[in-house]
Design an enzyme around this catalytic site. Sequence first.
Site, PDB file in Angstrom:
ATOM      1  N   TYR A  51       0.831  -1.209   0.000  1.00  0.00           N
ATOM      2  CA  TYR A  51       0.000   0.000   0.000  1.00  0.00           C
ATOM      3  C   TYR A  51       0.862   1.254   0.000  1.00  0.00           C
ATOM      4  CZ  TYR A  51      -4.197  -2.790   1.173  1.00  0.00           C
ATOM      5  OH  TYR A  51      -5.235  -3.679   1.177  1.00  0.00           O
ATOM      6  N   ALA A 200     -19.350  -0.760  -0.557  1.00  0.00           N
ATOM      7  CA  ALA A 200     -19.435  -0.849  -2.023  1.00  0.00           C
ATOM      8  C   ALA A 200     -18.980   0.436  -2.719  1.00  0.00           C
ATOM      9  CB  ALA A 200     -20.856  -1.212  -2.446  1.00  0.00           C
ATOM     10  N   LYS A 201     -17.762   0.855  -2.407  1.00  0.00           N
ATOM     11  CA  LYS A 201     -17.162   2.046  -3.018  1.00  0.00           C
ATOM     12  C   LYS A 201     -18.000   3.304  -2.807  1.00  0.00           C
ATOM     13  CE  LYS A 201     -14.404  -0.298  -6.532  1.00  0.00           C
ATOM     14  NZ  LYS A 201     -14.052  -0.400  -7.966  1.00  0.00           N
ATOM     15  N   GLY A 202     -18.772   3.320  -1.733  1.00  0.00           N
ATOM     16  CA  GLY A 202     -19.553   4.506  -1.410  1.00  0.00           C
ATOM     17  C   GLY A 202     -20.979   4.492  -1.921  1.00  0.00           C
ATOM     18  N   LEU A 204     -23.216   2.655  -0.922  1.00  0.00           N
ATOM     19  CA  LEU A 204     -24.089   2.359   0.214  1.00  0.00           C
ATOM     20  C   LEU A 204     -23.945   3.393   1.329  1.00  0.00           C
ATOM     21  CD1 LEU A 204     -23.590  -1.527   0.292  1.00  0.00           C
ATOM     22  CD2 LEU A 204     -25.524  -0.245  -0.651  1.00  0.00           C
ATOM     23  N   THR A 205     -23.589   4.610   0.945  1.00  0.00           N
ATOM     24  CA  THR A 205     -23.508   5.717   1.898  1.00  0.00           C
ATOM     25  C   THR A 205     -24.504   6.797   1.479  1.00  0.00           C
ATOM     26  OG1 THR A 205     -21.802   6.915   0.649  1.00  0.00           O
ATOM     27  CG2 THR A 205     -21.048   5.260   2.245  1.00  0.00           C
TER      28      THR A 205
END
Length: 300
Positions: A51, A200-202, A204-205
């Site tokens: 990373y 889920a990469k945003g 679900l926000t």
Amino acid sequence: MKKRELGKSGLYVSELALGTMSFPNNEVEVKEIVDTAIHAGINFFDTANIYDGRKNEKLVGKALKEHREKVILATKVGNKLNPDGKGWTWDPTKNHIMEEVKHSLHRLGTDYIDLYQLHGGTMEDNIDETIDAFESLKKEGLIRQYGISSIRPTVINRFLEKSTAISVMMQYSLLDRRPEEWFPLISGSGASIITRGTLAKGYLTMEGQEKANVSNGFALYKASELQHTVNSLNDEVDDLHAASIAFALLNDTISSALVGARTTKQLLDSIVAYEKGCPAEQLEKLKNLTEMHQYNEHRI
């Protein structure tokens, strides 16, 4: 914050784990994020040797130094950065693992790693050699336990069948339910799941609908299907962020839901969402609005 056992290891991790891949490259900001997580009861932190060009392990290790004995620290091995720093190659050999763990320990500033994970895997790997490396590291006390990060059922099955691995890290969320088919296999092997991609990469926000409207799709959802599904989920609940974290922890096979954070605010949003929770009956309704897709490749 509640804790769950990681496999049958005797290691208990917070239900919400912090993935560090998106951390900023700033010691002060990283320390603030980590301290916020610790204060909220998060004791499980996940990084990887590649990373941010190996910088992430250094930042995480420094931020966790004063908390080291209170946390479960996980990192990964198997991907080897190219000399020019651009891209990486796959190397699951014993020699590489035994050498790379030393570098991770040095960067993290610790004498041991709680959970060492194989960062991928193929059916062409000499899995016996790879497992031998992890078992040797356990005997030496350099790692406490080991697991695998993969979405390939064939690779996961073979790794669990031949080893004493305690965990499988998989992308899992309301929008990617493919792992559900393999929950019995994983739990039956005495291992548990750490979810990644929990939000889920945003999608679900709170910003999910806006993101979905300009997306080309996600997982096995085409763009139009994704938009319709995200809109339907938001119509059903007043806080999809909270419901999504609660969903990720619904099954006992899952020990911890991993969330990422680039800022302290992003982390606090997930902590508040976790604490808010979601009633079980609402989660069932949400499940009915999503597809239980299956992996098309790498099947057993």
